[in-house]
Design a protein around this motif. Structure first.
Motif, short mmCIF file in Angstrom:
data_model
loop_
_atom_site.label_atom_id
_atom_site.label_comp_id
_atom_site.label_asym_id
_atom_site.label_seq_id
_atom_site.Cartn_x
_atom_site.Cartn_y
_atom_site.Cartn_z
N ARG A 127 -0.16 4.24 0.74
CA ARG A 127 -0.58 5.15 1.80
C ARG A 127 -0.06 4.72 3.17
O ARG A 127 0.51 5.51 3.91
CB ARG A 127 -2.10 5.27 1.84
N HIS A 139 -6.69 2.59 -2.90
CA HIS A 139 -6.98 1.67 -4.00
C HIS A 139 -5.81 1.66 -4.97
O HIS A 139 -5.18 2.69 -5.20
CB HIS A 139 -8.23 2.11 -4.77
N LYS A 140 -5.56 0.51 -5.56
CA LYS A 140 -4.58 0.38 -6.63
C LYS A 140 -5.28 -0.27 -7.80
O LYS A 140 -6.07 -1.19 -7.61
CB LYS A 140 -3.42 -0.52 -6.21
N CYS A 198 0.84 -1.19 0.00
CA CYS A 198 0.00 0.00 0.00
C CYS A 198 0.88 1.24 0.00
O CYS A 198 1.80 1.36 0.82
CB CYS A 198 -0.90 -0.02 1.23
N SER A 235 -7.94 -3.06 -2.92
CA SER A 235 -8.32 -2.07 -1.91
C SER A 235 -7.72 -2.46 -0.57
O SER A 235 -7.93 -3.57 -0.09
CB SER A 235 -9.83 -2.00 -1.78
N CYS A 236 -7.00 -1.54 0.04
CA CYS A 236 -6.40 -1.76 1.35
C CYS A 236 -7.42 -1.42 2.44
O CYS A 236 -8.39 -0.70 2.18
CB CYS A 236 -5.16 -0.87 1.50
N LEU A 261 0.12 -6.05 1.29
CA LEU A 261 -1.28 -6.41 1.11
C LEU A 261 -1.42 -7.92 0.94
O LEU A 261 -0.77 -8.51 0.07
CB LEU A 261 -1.86 -5.69 -0.10
N ALA A 287 -6.74 -6.86 2.52
CA ALA A 287 -6.98 -6.26 1.21
C ALA A 287 -8.10 -7.00 0.49
O ALA A 287 -8.32 -8.19 0.72
CB ALA A 287 -5.72 -6.32 0.37
#
Length: 95
Positions: free
Chosen positions: A57, A86-87, A55, A80-81, A62, A68
């Protein structure tokens, strides 16, 4: 032949993965931060799997199902963490 920095980043990647599996997210964060620092200092990139499963942020590794969510959406994989980040990266169908 990989450099010492690349070997160390790979080892930290494995350690971060195992730390999350054991439930120790703080230790995982330290491994991820250290690996990113090594990559910056030695001007070598991080492996794609490392970039996709960390992540940006909160710096945690993850692990789908634990911290995640992984979903597919319009030709993209969305990771999504738990922190809310989001990635997204594309995937090819039938490849």
């Amino acid at each position: 032949m990989p450099t010492i920095a690349e070997e160390r980043i790979d080892r930290l990647h494995a350690l971060a993965r195992s730390a999350v599996a054991e439930g120790d997210e703080e230790r995982s964060r330290e491994y991820v931060r250290l690996a990113r620092r090594i990559a910056e200092r030695n001007r070598c990139g991080l492996p794609t799997t490392f970039k996709r499963f960390t992540c940006d942020r909160c710096d945690v590794y993850l692990r789908p199902g634990r911290n995640a969510r992984v979903r597919t959406q319009d030709g993209h994989v969305v990771v999504s963490c738990d922190c809310g980040a989001h990635k997204r990266y594309p995937y090819r169908e039938g490849g």
